[in-house]
Design an enzyme around this catalytic site. Structure first.
Site, PDB file in Angstrom:
ATOM      1  N   THR A 125      -3.372  -3.821  -5.970  1.00  0.00           N
ATOM      2  CA  THR A 125      -2.831  -3.641  -4.624  1.00  0.00           C
ATOM      3  C   THR A 125      -3.032  -2.191  -4.220  1.00  0.00           C
ATOM      4  O   THR A 125      -2.789  -1.278  -5.011  1.00  0.00           O
ATOM      5  CB  THR A 125      -1.337  -4.007  -4.555  1.00  0.00           C
ATOM      6  OG1 THR A 125      -1.194  -5.414  -4.774  1.00  0.00           O
ATOM      7  CG2 THR A 125      -0.749  -3.667  -3.196  1.00  0.00           C
ATOM      8  N   PHE A 183      -1.854   0.841  -2.081  1.00  0.00           N
ATOM      9  CA  PHE A 183      -0.685   1.392  -1.401  1.00  0.00           C
ATOM     10  C   PHE A 183      -1.107   2.665  -0.675  1.00  0.00           C
ATOM     11  O   PHE A 183      -2.006   3.382  -1.128  1.00  0.00           O
ATOM     12  CB  PHE A 183       0.420   1.734  -2.399  1.00  0.00           C
ATOM     13  CG  PHE A 183       1.011   0.537  -3.096  1.00  0.00           C
ATOM     14  CD1 PHE A 183       2.201  -0.028  -2.660  1.00  0.00           C
ATOM     15  CD2 PHE A 183       0.376  -0.024  -4.205  1.00  0.00           C
ATOM     16  CE1 PHE A 183       2.756  -1.129  -3.311  1.00  0.00           C
ATOM     17  CE2 PHE A 183       0.917  -1.123  -4.849  1.00  0.00           C
ATOM     18  CZ  PHE A 183       2.105  -1.672  -4.402  1.00  0.00           C
TER      19      PHE A 183
END
Length: 272
Positions: free
Chosen positions: A172, A174
């Site tokens: 992921t 960020f």
């Protein structure tokens, strides 16, 4: 230093905040991404941590709109490898579990694992770590959570299975948000995030992509979002990577002149 995150201790946002700012930072958890953006925008928090895309599930579109609406700047980015783990109250086995709760994206990424357990119902919840904490606090039996190993440790839960995500190479992305400041200091950026609101003219997007390509800028991501007050017009959120900062600046000036409004959200170092 105050860092805003969506979630609680044990969440992936919490882990990124620790990795980026250390254990001495004051990490303030919020229920929603909007509250994170608002806290940073109002100056109540120094920085915010916001998930923006996942290598499996794709972009988190509402978060692009939050960056724009709250006029925030991207200070940096951080790629976190995601490990999903199946956990429950201690003393239980998988055979005891009738339902599993977690964030919808976590459930999606682990769906194949649970195909072998048709008796287990998958239920969307607010996030990963919150479910783990609720199971601990309310002593909920027969219910499992999908969360990080850190969450299992913090809330004293038993790991039934580790790394259950279908695609093991799962990341992921960020972003670290701050108030609108583009003070690069000694940093030599090689990546930028911009928004281009295109004029409604035939072939504009194709010509924009050509300008980017001909100047040897790498368009690593493009995401369209409708312009709310202008039906059938779109804003494009674009990530650009480059070797020469001056060439990038020149391209931005061309885009401003020829294609429409340009807003620079951040200039930073590519962490991928």
């Amino acid at each position: 230093m105050k860092i805003a995150i969506q979630g609680i201790p044990g969440s992936f946002h919490h882990q990124v905040a620790i990795n980026c700012f250390g254990h001495d930072a004051e990490i303030i958890g919020f229920r929603t991404f909007e509250e994170v953006a608002r806290c940073v925008s109002q100056g109540a928090c120094d920085f915010g941590v916001l998930a923006i895309e996942n290598s499996i599930a794709g972009a988190i579109l509402p978060n692009y709109e939050l960056i724009d609406r709250y006029n925030l700047t991207i200070k940096d980015e951080y790629y976190l490898p995601i490990s999903h783990n199946f956990m429950c109250l201690k003393g239980q086995s998988i055979a005891d579990i009738t339902e599993v709760r977690s964030h919808p994206m976590a459930l999606l990424q682990c769906k194949k694992f649970f195909e072998q357990y048709p008796q287990i119902k998958l239920i969307d919840d607010i996030d990963t770590a919150s479910v783990a904490r609720r199971i601990r606090d309310e002593r909920i039996k027969n219910v499992g959570a999908i969360a990080s190993k850190t969450a299992a440790k913090i809330y004293g839960l038993e790991l039934l299975a580790e790394n259950i995500q279908t695609v093991k190479d799962n990341f992921t992305r960020f972003i670290i948000l701050q108030k609108p400041v583009l003070d690069l200091g000694f940093i030599k950026p090689n990546k930028a995030s911009i928004k281009v609101t295109m004029k409604n003219e035939k072939g504009n997007l194709a010509r924009l992509l050509t300008v980017i390509s001909e100047n040897e800028l790498d368009l690593s991501k493009i995401q369209s979002i409708p312009v709310i007050d202008k039906p059938w017009e779109y804003a494009f959120f674009i990530d650009l990577q480059f070797d020469d900062y001056k060439v990038y600046q020149a391209v931005i000036e061309v885009v401003k002149k020829e294609f429409g409004d340009v807003k620079v959200f951040g200039e930073y170092v590519n962490r991928k």
